[in-house]
Design an enzyme around this catalytic site. Structure first.
Site, PDB file in Angstrom:
ATOM      1  N   LYS A  22       0.832  -1.216   0.000  1.00 42.65           N
ATOM      2  CA  LYS A  22       0.000   0.000   0.000  1.00 42.65           C
ATOM      3  C   LYS A  22       0.863   1.261   0.000  1.00 42.65           C
ATOM      4  O   LYS A  22       0.654   2.157  -0.810  1.00 42.65           O
ATOM      5  CB  LYS A  22      -0.896   0.015   1.239  1.00 42.65           C
ATOM      6  CG  LYS A  22      -1.600   1.337   1.460  1.00 42.65           C
ATOM      7  CD  LYS A  22      -2.516   1.318   2.652  1.00 42.65           C
ATOM      8  CE  LYS A  22      -1.909   1.783   3.952  1.00 42.65           C
ATOM      9  NZ  LYS A  22      -1.628   3.228   4.033  1.00 42.65           N
ATOM     10  N   ASN A  23       1.849   1.295   0.898  1.00 51.33           N
ATOM     11  CA  ASN A  23       2.604   2.540   1.068  1.00 51.33           C
ATOM     12  C   ASN A  23       3.604   2.795  -0.057  1.00 51.33           C
ATOM     13  O   ASN A  23       4.212   3.865  -0.116  1.00 51.33           O
ATOM     14  CB  ASN A  23       3.314   2.556   2.422  1.00 51.33           C
ATOM     15  CG  ASN A  23       2.338   2.817   3.558  1.00 51.33           C
ATOM     16  OD1 ASN A  23       1.158   3.066   3.318  1.00 51.33           O
ATOM     17  ND2 ASN A  23       2.823   2.746   4.788  1.00 51.33           N
ATOM     18  N   CYS A 117      -6.024  13.438  12.937  1.00 54.16           N
ATOM     19  CA  CYS A 117      -5.935  12.045  12.536  1.00 54.16           C
ATOM     20  C   CYS A 117      -5.926  11.212  13.803  1.00 54.16           C
ATOM     21  O   CYS A 117      -5.399  11.638  14.825  1.00 54.16           O
ATOM     22  CB  CYS A 117      -4.654  11.849  11.749  1.00 54.16           C
ATOM     23  SG  CYS A 117      -4.118  10.173  11.652  1.00 54.16           S
ATOM     24  N   ARG A 122       0.085  14.652  13.295  1.00 55.77           N
ATOM     25  CA  ARG A 122       0.606  14.423  11.937  1.00 55.77           C
ATOM     26  C   ARG A 122       0.613  15.670  11.058  1.00 55.77           C
ATOM     27  O   ARG A 122      -0.128  15.771  10.080  1.00 55.77           O
ATOM     28  CB  ARG A 122      -0.160  13.293  11.255  1.00 55.77           C
ATOM     29  CG  ARG A 122       0.084  11.974  11.902  1.00 55.77           C
ATOM     30  CD  ARG A 122      -0.665  10.865  11.245  1.00 55.77           C
ATOM     31  NE  ARG A 122       0.120  10.180  10.236  1.00 55.77           N
ATOM     32  CZ  ARG A 122      -0.288   9.068   9.634  1.00 55.77           C
ATOM     33  NH1 ARG A 122      -1.439   8.544   9.914  1.00 55.77           N
ATOM     34  NH2 ARG A 122       0.468   8.478   8.735  1.00 55.77           N
ATOM     35  N   ASP A 306       4.226   0.762  12.128  1.00 54.91           N
ATOM     36  CA  ASP A 306       3.051   0.081  11.567  1.00 54.91           C
ATOM     37  C   ASP A 306       2.949  -1.385  11.998  1.00 54.91           C
ATOM     38  O   ASP A 306       1.975  -2.056  11.661  1.00 54.91           O
ATOM     39  CB  ASP A 306       3.062   0.174  10.029  1.00 54.91           C
ATOM     40  CG  ASP A 306       2.687   1.560   9.540  1.00 54.91           C
ATOM     41  OD1 ASP A 306       2.246   2.387  10.362  1.00 54.91           O
ATOM     42  OD2 ASP A 306       2.838   1.826   8.332  1.00 54.91           O
ATOM     43  N   ARG A 398      -8.845  -0.382   4.387  1.00 55.46           N
ATOM     44  CA  ARG A 398      -7.979   0.655   3.805  1.00 55.46           C
ATOM     45  C   ARG A 398      -6.624   0.072   3.436  1.00 55.46           C
ATOM     46  O   ARG A 398      -5.980   0.552   2.506  1.00 55.46           O
ATOM     47  CB  ARG A 398      -7.767   1.790   4.811  1.00 55.46           C
ATOM     48  CG  ARG A 398      -8.980   2.700   4.968  1.00 55.46           C
ATOM     49  CD  ARG A 398      -8.593   3.913   5.776  1.00 55.46           C
ATOM     50  NE  ARG A 398      -7.291   4.382   5.336  1.00 55.46           N
ATOM     51  CZ  ARG A 398      -6.378   4.930   6.125  1.00 55.46           C
ATOM     52  NH1 ARG A 398      -6.618   5.119   7.395  1.00 55.46           N
ATOM     53  NH2 ARG A 398      -5.222   5.312   5.632  1.00 55.46           N
TER      54      ARG A 398
END
Ligand code: UD1
Length: 419
Positions: A22-23, A117, A122, A306, A398
């Site tokens: 994803k990133n 967030c 952030r 993460d 997501r």
């Protein structure tokens, strides 16, 4: 709203392939804004954040197509607007990644401020600082970042905090700038390297990606390219923890073991036998209870923030007391409150969680609060006794491709329900 019903059961066993990262996919999708030609990508994961990015590009007038599973093609020649609206940015902070490319290629951009967030403040101040250093005029008006530049100029930019998307935004801005840009204290994540490889395939001149100093010689134009997105190390790491937490054995395939060094070390400290090959990792925790591990999160190549929540779930079941320190984001322990509902023993002191392992946890209704926190709840639930109902699984969608199917294939009892 979708929910997961998870019936805790025995060890997970089998093989599971990593999806595309994803990133890496999100910035690379945004890199399509840097050329008038077609950018063709493969191994793009089927995720909600990817759908959001496609919507964001499409509403700007980018011709976007998904010609097959995992495939993506975009041509930005016919772009009609350089605005990223609040409705999309508020659902995905990574929308800020259009700022650098739009400014570099089109000379202007309006991106809604990402705002608050769940996992902390952030800010995006470093993105803006870097673009200003390259000559952009930036104002904040009506909740939007409004940026203008004739042609960005190469600059020497020092990040006083390591930022992943900040590095990516400035890298994408620098590739079309006039002259040399040096990014100092740049993020070193594998996803930065993947973006740099894609940009290089498009004609950019970049050296040092993956180190703390990235040097870019700006070029006038980029062209189309074909690029394959790297495997998702966080998704993969989550499956490896699933093996450990259920005292099972799982082989993760289509992965890059080097990108998971920090995670592998912690799994070994937890007592797992870990074997690796060129593109696979095997984790074996059969017949033993994991030991507690201590960790603190750091920018790559340190332990990834993460993966913090998933290891907290593991420590909840482990033998001993584990200390987990979060140094990247404030307020990234929301999963702890939900894990307590399953009977976990967690004490939070500032940015440190002290987790005393329990032999057993019991299923309960819980709520997903952010992407990785949700993954931790899924892991805790598959190892718990009884049924756990996880609400708000849109957070999981997501960032995890078909997680219920992938874990189901390893033996987890996990069903998606609507009500
Ligand atoms: C990216 C990842 C996210 C991961 C995080 C840290 C993507 C799409 N998201 O998020 O999954 O958890 O890296 O590995 O790749 N900061 C500032 N000013 C800025 C930018 C950041 O102070 O302008 C601070 C942040 O508040 C945070 C730290 O820098 O404390 C690191 O954040 P950053 O690396 O920017 O995270 P993201 O790029 O948003």
């Amino acid at each position: 709203m979708d929910k997961f019903l998870i019936e805790g059961n025995g060890p997970l066993t089998g093989e599971v392939a990593a999806s595309g990262a994803k990133n890496a996919a999100l910035p690379i999708l945004c890199a399509s804004l840097l050329t008038d030609d077609e950018l063709r990508l493969s191994n793009v994961p089927d995720l909600h954040d990817v759908v959001t990015t496609k919507k964001l590009l499409a509403q700007m007038g980018v011709a976007v197509a998904s010609p097959g599973p995992g495939l993506f093609a975009a041509t930005a020649r016919g772009i009609t607007t350089c605005v990223a609206p609040y409705e999309l940015v508020k659902t995905m902070r990574a929308s800020i990644l259009v700022l650098g490319p739009l400014l570099a290629k089109r000379g202007h951009a309006e991106v809604s401020l990402p705002g608050g967030c769940a996992i902390g403040a952030r800010p995006v101040d470093l993105h803006l600082m870097g673009l200003k250093a390259m000559g952009a005029e930036i104002t904040l008006e009506d909740g939007f970042i409004k940026a203008r530049a004739t042609r960005l100029k190469g600059a020497r930019i020092y990040f006083d905090t390591v930022t992943v998307t900040g590095t990516e935004n400035l890298l994408m801005a620098a590739v079309l700038a006039d002259g040399e840009t040096v990014l100092e204290n740049a993020a070193r994540e594998p996803e930065i390297v993947d973006l740099a490889n894609c940009l290089t395939a498009m004609g950019a001149k970049i050296s040092g990606a993956g180190t703390g100093t990235i040097v870019v010689q700006g070029v006038r134009d980029l062209h189309g390219a074909d690029h394959r997105v790297i495997p998702d190390r966080i998704e993969g790491g989550t499956f490896l923890v699933a093996a450990a937490i259920t005292r099972g054995r799982v082989r993760l395939t289509k992965t890059d073991p080097n990108a998971l060094d920090a995670v592998i070390v912690k799994l070994q400290q937890a007592g797992a036998k870990v074997a690796t090959g060129a593109d696979w990792i095997d984790v074996d925790m059969r017949h033993q209870r994991p030991h507690s591990v201590n960790l603190h999160t750091m920018a790559h190549p340190g332990f990834p923030t993460d993966m913090q929540a998933q290891f907290m779930a593991l420590d909840c079941y482990a033998d001993g007391v584990g200390t987990i320190r979060e140094t990247i984001f404030e307020n990234r322990f929301m999963h702890a409150q939900e894990l307590l509902r399953l009977g976990a023993d967690i004490r939070i002191e500032g940015n440190t969680a002290i987790v005393t392992g329990r032999e057993k946890l019991k299923g309960a209704p819980v709520m997903a609060t952010d992407l990785r926190a949700s993954a931790a709840l899924v892991l805790a639930a598959i190892a718990a006794e009884g049924t756990t109902k996880i609400d708000r699984v849109y957070h999981i969608d997501r960032g995890y491709e078909h997680i219920e199917e992938k874990l189901g294939a390893l033996g987890a009892r996990i069903a998606r329900v609507k009500d």
